[in-house]
Design a protein around this motif. Structure first.
Motif, mmCIF file in Angstrom:
data_model
loop_
_atom_site.group_PDB
_atom_site.id
_atom_site.type_symbol
_atom_site.label_atom_id
_atom_site.label_comp_id
_atom_site.label_asym_id
_atom_site.label_seq_id
_atom_site.Cartn_x
_atom_site.Cartn_y
_atom_site.Cartn_z
ATOM 1 N N MET A 1 14.066 3.872 -2.771
ATOM 2 C CA MET A 1 13.602 2.668 -2.591
ATOM 3 C C MET A 1 12.155 2.887 -1.928
ATOM 4 S SD MET A 1 14.458 -0.867 -0.396
ATOM 5 C CE MET A 1 13.545 -2.354 -0.303
ATOM 6 N N ILE A 2 11.046 2.483 -2.455
ATOM 7 C CA ILE A 2 9.827 2.709 -2.094
ATOM 8 C C ILE A 2 9.583 1.935 -0.708
ATOM 9 C CG2 ILE A 2 7.358 2.620 -2.181
ATOM 10 C CD1 ILE A 2 7.768 2.932 -5.216
ATOM 11 N N GLN A 3 9.071 2.513 0.535
ATOM 12 C CA GLN A 3 9.067 1.842 1.908
ATOM 13 C C GLN A 3 8.065 0.646 1.727
ATOM 14 O OE1 GLN A 3 11.053 2.707 4.550
ATOM 15 N NE2 GLN A 3 12.135 3.848 2.993
ATOM 16 N N ILE A 4 8.296 -0.194 2.066
ATOM 17 C CA ILE A 4 7.536 -1.517 2.438
ATOM 18 C C ILE A 4 6.117 -1.132 2.748
ATOM 19 C CG2 ILE A 4 7.230 -3.801 3.328
ATOM 20 C CD1 ILE A 4 10.124 -4.249 3.584
ATOM 21 N N GLU A 5 6.160 -0.505 4.041
ATOM 22 C CA GLU A 5 4.624 -0.020 4.594
ATOM 23 C C GLU A 5 3.886 0.777 3.536
ATOM 24 O OE1 GLU A 5 7.987 -0.349 7.441
ATOM 25 O OE2 GLU A 5 7.760 0.748 5.890
ATOM 26 N N GLU A 6 4.511 1.627 2.776
ATOM 27 C CA GLU A 6 4.016 2.311 1.762
ATOM 28 C C GLU A 6 3.254 1.470 0.800
ATOM 29 O OE1 GLU A 6 4.683 6.140 -1.536
ATOM 30 O OE2 GLU A 6 6.262 5.710 0.227
ATOM 31 N N THR A 7 3.857 0.534 0.281
ATOM 32 C CA THR A 7 3.210 -0.148 -0.768
ATOM 33 C C THR A 7 2.133 -1.001 -0.128
ATOM 34 O OG1 THR A 7 5.458 -0.741 -1.725
ATOM 35 C CG2 THR A 7 4.067 -2.321 -2.162
ATOM 36 N N VAL A 8 2.264 -1.605 1.197
ATOM 37 C CA VAL A 8 1.222 -2.298 1.574
ATOM 38 C C VAL A 8 -0.142 -1.769 1.908
ATOM 39 C CG1 VAL A 8 0.644 -3.869 3.585
ATOM 40 C CG2 VAL A 8 2.954 -4.216 2.514
ATOM 41 N N LEU A 90 3.647 -10.023 7.895
ATOM 42 C CA LEU A 90 3.017 -9.465 8.969
ATOM 43 C C LEU A 90 2.167 -8.187 8.728
ATOM 44 C CD1 LEU A 90 2.527 -9.094 12.157
ATOM 45 C CD2 LEU A 90 4.787 -7.971 12.012
ATOM 46 N N LEU A 91 2.852 -7.345 7.731
ATOM 47 C CA LEU A 91 2.106 -6.083 7.219
ATOM 48 C C LEU A 91 0.953 -6.362 6.537
ATOM 49 C CD1 LEU A 91 4.762 -3.614 6.165
ATOM 50 C CD2 LEU A 91 4.002 -3.806 8.159
ATOM 51 N N LYS A 92 0.665 -7.232 5.766
ATOM 52 C CA LYS A 92 -0.344 -7.939 4.971
ATOM 53 C C LYS A 92 -1.328 -8.180 5.985
ATOM 54 C CE LYS A 92 1.911 -8.443 0.563
ATOM 55 N NZ LYS A 92 2.085 -9.839 -0.354
ATOM 56 N N GLU A 93 -1.058 -8.986 7.179
ATOM 57 C CA GLU A 93 -1.726 -9.384 8.086
ATOM 58 C C GLU A 93 -2.635 -8.371 8.744
ATOM 59 O OE1 GLU A 93 -1.539 -11.174 12.441
ATOM 60 O OE2 GLU A 93 -0.478 -12.337 10.928
ATOM 61 N N ILE A 94 -1.701 -7.255 9.098
ATOM 62 C CA ILE A 94 -2.245 -6.013 9.787
ATOM 63 C C ILE A 94 -3.342 -5.328 8.810
ATOM 64 C CG2 ILE A 94 -1.720 -3.804 11.034
ATOM 65 C CD1 ILE A 94 1.150 -5.147 11.486
ATOM 66 N N ALA A 95 -2.829 -5.244 7.745
ATOM 67 C CA ALA A 95 -3.844 -4.735 6.768
ATOM 68 C C ALA A 95 -5.078 -5.218 6.518
ATOM 69 C CB ALA A 95 -3.177 -4.370 5.340
ATOM 70 N N THR A 96 -5.086 -6.590 6.521
ATOM 71 C CA THR A 96 -6.379 -7.237 6.278
ATOM 72 C C THR A 96 -7.148 -7.075 7.801
ATOM 73 O OG1 THR A 96 -5.397 -8.933 4.862
ATOM 74 C CG2 THR A 96 -7.206 -9.690 6.187
ATOM 75 N N SER A 97 -6.537 -7.203 8.931
ATOM 76 C CA SER A 97 -7.196 -7.301 10.266
ATOM 77 C C SER A 97 -7.776 -5.690 10.509
ATOM 78 C CB SER A 97 -6.219 -7.610 11.282
ATOM 79 O OG SER A 97 -5.864 -9.022 10.893
ATOM 80 N N CYS A 98 -6.966 -4.736 10.237
ATOM 81 C CA CYS A 98 -7.108 -3.292 10.680
ATOM 82 C C CYS A 98 -7.547 -2.313 9.586
ATOM 83 C CB CYS A 98 -5.991 -2.871 11.388
ATOM 84 S SG CYS A 98 -5.191 -3.752 12.604
ATOM 85 N N CYS A 99 -7.776 -2.648 8.443
ATOM 86 C CA CYS A 99 -8.133 -1.802 7.327
ATOM 87 C C CYS A 99 -9.178 -1.938 6.419
ATOM 88 C CB CYS A 99 -6.846 -1.525 6.339
ATOM 89 S SG CYS A 99 -5.385 -0.835 7.449
ATOM 90 N N GLY A 100 -9.679 -1.178 5.799
ATOM 91 C CA GLY A 100 -10.692 -1.281 4.743
ATOM 92 C C GLY A 100 -10.328 -0.701 3.421
ATOM 93 N N ASP A 101 -10.833 -1.256 2.263
ATOM 94 C CA ASP A 101 -9.989 -0.943 0.883
ATOM 95 C C ASP A 101 -10.635 0.669 0.657
ATOM 96 O OD1 ASP A 101 -8.620 -3.092 0.746
ATOM 97 O OD2 ASP A 101 -10.201 -4.087 -0.531
#
Length: 228
Positions: A1-8, A90-101
């Motif tokens: 199973m692909i990890q949720i974090e890896e997907t996000v 929550l992970l998607k919120e963190i990605a939006t707040s802390c990451c760039g594409d």
């Protein structure tokens, strides 16, 4: 199973200033975030290395145990689904707040993309962006003949090692001289080309096994071999 974090967090670049503002704290070379969710019943613990590798835990705050059902494919009850969905949000919120594409999943792939731009003035195109499965595959082409000299793909590790590993990894396909093939296949991190001619192409894993400088030598050779 692909990890949720890896997907996000695939194709995301962590931005330190935004991470610290969000609530991450730095310990040695790792950034740690602990954050409650689902009305405080669970706590997410996220760790991000300096290379952008992400691991996560979800703790049941009542039992103080890790909530393993989150990652079990056979656990599909309504409550597990609720926890999984809340963690994903929550992970998607963190990605939006802390990451760039970024264009590719791995840090090394993005560094090499910049090096190719600097050396050859070539940016990747994504010929299969209409396909959910292959949309992240980026081709680097000659402007003169449209032949590609490098192709970056994100694939299951198991297609290289033939061991069923479902973890995802970026690879780059480059052209080689046929007489080099046997010798190169013995080098850790280099494989017979995925989905291409094994005699004239190789796949190089972009997980820091080989340094950028070595891979750039392969890219330069491939560029020369495909220029006509």
């Amino acid at each position: 199973m692909i990890q949720i974090e890896e997907t996000v967090f695939a194709r995301k670049r962590w931005i330190e200033s935004k991470m610290l503002a969000y609530g991450f704290h730095k310990t040695n070379e790792t950034y740690i975030l602990e954050k409650p969710f689902l009305d405080g019943n669970f706590k997410a613990i996220l760790s991000v290395t300096s290379k952008g590798l992400v691991t996560g835990k979800v703790m049941d705050r009542m039992t103080q145990d890790e909530y393993y059902q989150l990652r079990q494919e056979t656990s599909d009850g309504a409550y597990v689904h609720t926890v999984r969905s809340a963690y994903l949000s929550l992970l998607k919120e963190i990605a939006t707040s802390c990451c760039g594409d970024v264009l590719f999943a791995s840090t090394q792939a993005n560094r090499l993309t910049q090096a190719i731009l600097d050396n050859f003035q070539v940016r990747p195109d994504f010929p299969w962006n209409h396909s959910a499965r292959y949309q992240s595959y980026g081709a680097f082409r000659h402007s003169s003949n449209r032949k590609w000299f490098a192709l970056i793909m994100n694939v299951k590790r198991g297609v290289l090692d033939k061991d069923g590993n479902s973890g995802q990894v970026d690879i780059i396909n480059v052209k080689i001289r046929p007489e080099q093939a046997e010798q190169l296949h013995r080098i850790p991190g280099i494989y017979p080309a995925y989905h291409m001619n094994h005699k004239t192409w190789i796949s190089v894993v972009l997980d820091e096994t080989l340094p950028d400088e070595r891979i750039l030598e392969f890219i330069d050779t491939s560029y020369q071999l495909t220029i006509h």
